[in-house]
Design a protein around this motif. Structure first.
Motif, PDB file in Angstrom:
ATOM      1  N   GLN A  79       4.070   2.898  -2.966  1.00 22.78           N
ATOM      2  CA  GLN A  79       2.672   3.121  -3.367  1.00 22.78           C
ATOM      3  C   GLN A  79       2.014   1.810  -3.785  1.00 22.78           C
ATOM      4  O   GLN A  79       0.863   1.550  -3.453  1.00 22.78           O
ATOM      5  N   ILE A  80       2.765   0.983  -4.518  1.00 23.20           N
ATOM      6  CA  ILE A  80       2.222  -0.304  -4.952  1.00 23.20           C
ATOM      7  C   ILE A  80       2.005  -1.209  -3.743  1.00 23.20           C
ATOM      8  O   ILE A  80       0.969  -1.869  -3.630  1.00 23.20           O
ATOM      9  N   GLU A  81       2.958  -1.239  -2.832  1.00 18.75           N
ATOM     10  CA  GLU A  81       2.793  -2.032  -1.607  1.00 18.75           C
ATOM     11  C   GLU A  81       1.553  -1.595  -0.837  1.00 18.75           C
ATOM     12  O   GLU A  81       0.784  -2.431  -0.345  1.00 18.75           O
ATOM     13  N   ASP A  82       1.341  -0.285  -0.737  1.00 18.41           N
ATOM     14  CA  ASP A  82       0.180   0.244  -0.017  1.00 18.41           C
ATOM     15  C   ASP A  82      -1.128  -0.149  -0.702  1.00 18.41           C
ATOM     16  O   ASP A  82      -2.114  -0.485  -0.033  1.00 18.41           O
ATOM     17  N   GLU A  83      -1.146  -0.106  -2.028  1.00 21.56           N
ATOM     18  CA  GLU A  83      -2.365  -0.484  -2.746  1.00 21.56           C
ATOM     19  C   GLU A  83      -2.659  -1.967  -2.572  1.00 21.56           C
ATOM     20  O   GLU A  83      -3.812  -2.369  -2.379  1.00 21.56           O
ATOM     21  N   ILE A  84      -1.623  -2.796  -2.602  1.00 14.15           N
ATOM     22  CA  ILE A  84      -1.813  -4.231  -2.385  1.00 14.15           C
ATOM     23  C   ILE A  84      -2.392  -4.471  -0.996  1.00 14.15           C
ATOM     24  O   ILE A  84      -3.335  -5.255  -0.835  1.00 14.15           O
ATOM     25  N   ALA A  85      -1.853  -3.805   0.002  1.00 13.43           N
ATOM     26  CA  ALA A  85      -2.354  -3.965   1.372  1.00 13.43           C
ATOM     27  C   ALA A  85      -3.815  -3.549   1.469  1.00 13.43           C
ATOM     28  O   ALA A  85      -4.630  -4.233   2.115  1.00 13.43           O
ATOM     29  N   ARG A  86      -4.167  -2.444   0.813  1.00 14.02           N
ATOM     30  CA  ARG A  86      -5.549  -1.965   0.841  1.00 14.02           C
ATOM     31  C   ARG A  86      -6.483  -2.964   0.156  1.00 14.02           C
ATOM     32  O   ARG A  86      -7.571  -3.277   0.665  1.00 14.02           O
ATOM     33  N   LEU A  87      -6.061  -3.507  -0.990  1.00 16.42           N
ATOM     34  CA  LEU A  87      -6.893  -4.466  -1.710  1.00 16.42           C
ATOM     35  C   LEU A  87      -7.054  -5.764  -0.923  1.00 16.42           C
ATOM     36  O   LEU A  87      -8.136  -6.351  -0.884  1.00 16.42           O
ATOM     37  N   LYS A  88      -5.973  -6.228  -0.291  1.00 16.80           N
ATOM     38  CA  LYS A  88      -6.059  -7.453   0.512  1.00 16.80           C
ATOM     39  C   LYS A  88      -6.993  -7.262   1.702  1.00 16.80           C
ATOM     40  O   LYS A  88      -7.703  -8.183   2.096  1.00 16.80           O
ATOM     41  N   LYS A  89      -6.983  -6.067   2.253  1.00 14.42           N
ATOM     42  CA  LYS A  89      -7.874  -5.766   3.375  1.00 14.42           C
ATOM     43  C   LYS A  89      -9.331  -5.755   2.922  1.00 14.42           C
ATOM     44  O   LYS A  89     -10.230  -6.134   3.671  1.00 14.42           O
ATOM     45  N   ASP A  90      -9.581  -5.342   1.671  1.00 19.76           N
ATOM     46  CA  ASP A  90     -10.934  -5.245   1.136  1.00 19.76           C
ATOM     47  C   ASP A  90     -11.460  -6.594   0.623  1.00 19.76           C
ATOM     48  O   ASP A  90     -12.664  -6.783   0.501  1.00 19.76           O
ATOM     49  N   HIS A 112     -12.126  -8.487 -10.551  1.00 17.48           N
ATOM     50  CA  HIS A 112     -11.295  -7.303 -10.824  1.00 17.48           C
ATOM     51  C   HIS A 112     -10.272  -7.093  -9.719  1.00 17.48           C
ATOM     52  O   HIS A 112      -9.116  -6.778  -9.978  1.00 17.48           O
ATOM     53  N   LEU A 113     -10.714  -7.264  -8.472  1.00 18.44           N
ATOM     54  CA  LEU A 113      -9.807  -7.103  -7.340  1.00 18.44           C
ATOM     55  C   LEU A 113      -8.675  -8.131  -7.412  1.00 18.44           C
ATOM     56  O   LEU A 113      -7.501  -7.784  -7.257  1.00 18.44           O
ATOM     57  N   GLN A 114      -9.013  -9.391  -7.687  1.00 17.54           N
ATOM     58  CA  GLN A 114      -8.002 -10.448  -7.780  1.00 17.54           C
ATOM     59  C   GLN A 114      -7.040 -10.178  -8.936  1.00 17.54           C
ATOM     60  O   GLN A 114      -5.835 -10.366  -8.806  1.00 17.54           O
ATOM     61  N   SER A 115      -7.570  -9.716 -10.046  1.00 19.02           N
ATOM     62  CA  SER A 115      -6.741  -9.404 -11.208  1.00 19.02           C
ATOM     63  C   SER A 115      -5.775  -8.266 -10.893  1.00 19.02           C
ATOM     64  O   SER A 115      -4.592  -8.313 -11.252  1.00 19.02           O
ATOM     65  N   ARG A 116      -6.272  -7.246 -10.226  1.00 16.16           N
ATOM     66  CA  ARG A 116      -5.430  -6.102  -9.849  1.00 16.16           C
ATOM     67  C   ARG A 116      -4.319  -6.545  -8.891  1.00 16.16           C
ATOM     68  O   ARG A 116      -3.172  -6.103  -9.017  1.00 16.16           O
ATOM     69  N   LEU A 163      -0.373  -6.070  -9.710  1.00 14.58           N
ATOM     70  CA  LEU A 163       0.514  -5.320  -8.821  1.00 14.58           C
ATOM     71  C   LEU A 163       1.615  -6.211  -8.252  1.00 14.58           C
ATOM     72  O   LEU A 163       2.759  -5.769  -8.094  1.00 14.58           O
ATOM     73  N   GLY A 164       1.292  -7.455  -7.970  1.00 12.37           N
ATOM     74  CA  GLY A 164       2.300  -8.394  -7.492  1.00 12.37           C
ATOM     75  C   GLY A 164       3.416  -8.580  -8.503  1.00 12.37           C
ATOM     76  O   GLY A 164       4.595  -8.630  -8.145  1.00 12.37           O
ATOM     77  N   LYS A 165       3.051  -8.659  -9.767  1.00 13.69           N
ATOM     78  CA  LYS A 165       4.067  -8.779 -10.823  1.00 13.69           C
ATOM     79  C   LYS A 165       4.893  -7.504 -10.927  1.00 13.69           C
ATOM     80  O   LYS A 165       6.098  -7.558 -11.192  1.00 13.69           O
ATOM     81  N   GLN A 166       4.251  -6.354 -10.728  1.00 12.37           N
ATOM     82  CA  GLN A 166       5.005  -5.097 -10.770  1.00 12.37           C
ATOM     83  C   GLN A 166       6.098  -5.093  -9.704  1.00 12.37           C
ATOM     84  O   GLN A 166       7.213  -4.673  -9.953  1.00 12.37           O
ATOM     85  N   LEU A 167       5.754  -5.578  -8.507  1.00 13.76           N
ATOM     86  CA  LEU A 167       6.744  -5.626  -7.432  1.00 13.76           C
ATOM     87  C   LEU A 167       7.804  -6.688  -7.704  1.00 13.76           C
ATOM     88  O   LEU A 167       8.990  -6.478  -7.441  1.00 13.76           O
ATOM     89  N   LYS A 168       7.369  -7.816  -8.240  1.00  9.07           N
ATOM     90  CA  LYS A 168       8.305  -8.913  -8.510  1.00  9.07           C
ATOM     91  C   LYS A 168       9.387  -8.485  -9.493  1.00  9.07           C
ATOM     92  O   LYS A 168      10.558  -8.853  -9.341  1.00  9.07           O
ATOM     93  N   TYR A 169       9.009  -7.712 -10.484  1.00 10.04           N
ATOM     94  CA  TYR A 169       9.953  -7.306 -11.519  1.00 10.04           C
ATOM     95  C   TYR A 169      10.419  -5.856 -11.363  1.00 10.04           C
ATOM     96  O   TYR A 169      10.941  -5.267 -12.294  1.00 10.04           O
TER      97      TYR A 169
END
Length: 153
Positions: free
Chosen positions: A14-25, A57-61, A65-71
């Motif tokens: 789910q986190i990977e999917d949200e990151i992909a969606r945000l990067k696309k936006d 806000h998008l960059q912060s999110r 999320l990147g830190k969530q995946l990292k850890y």
């Protein structure tokens, strides 16, 4: 000390999917910011201020999320019959007639309305490592109550 965030494989996805969606936006947000900047005086340009804030806000999110995946520590569901992260548990609350089913998930995945209980919530903590047939006492802020574990899947 590094703190790992326990989560299910589904939560990680789910986190990977949200990151992909945000990067696309992100390119769209950058374009909006550029268009707002071209309108002139930035000190009185509410479109620019709004676009800059939304991109921030998008960059912060994305960083969060990147830190969530990292850890992340992905926990696979065990098959020993005990309640653990990833287990689906059918329970009966003290005084209720209808059983309820919950999936035990990581803190970031918890969503009670969707039937997902965090392993570190009072209910999740009380059920961890127990098996079907056990009755556990949940120590919640509003008081304690008993829950009978009917099935662990």
């Amino acid at each position: 000390m590094v703190y790992f965030q326990k989560m299910t494989p589904e939560g990680y996805k789910q986190i990977e999917d949200e990151i992909a969606r945000l990067k696309k936006d992100r390119p769209r947000r950058i374009k909006i910011l550029q268009e707002a900047r071209s309108l002139g005086d930035l000190s009185e340009n509410s479109e620019y201020t709004t676009a800059k804030m939304e991109l921030g806000h998008l960059q912060s999110r994305l960083r969060y999320l990147g830190k969530q995946l990292k850890y992340a520590q992905i926990i696979e569901k065990n098959e020993d019959g005990k309640v653990d992260l990833g287990s689906t548990v059918k329970i009966l609350f003290e005084g209720d007639d209808e059983p309820e089913t919950y999936k035990i998930v990581g803190r970031m995945e918890a969503d009670l309305e969707a039937g997902k209980v965090g392993f570190d919530s009072p209910l999740g903590q009380a059920m961890m490592e127990h098996v079907a047939g056990d009755t556990v006492t949940v120590e919640a802020p509003a008081g304690s109550y008993d829950v009978k574990i009917l099935e662990v899947g």
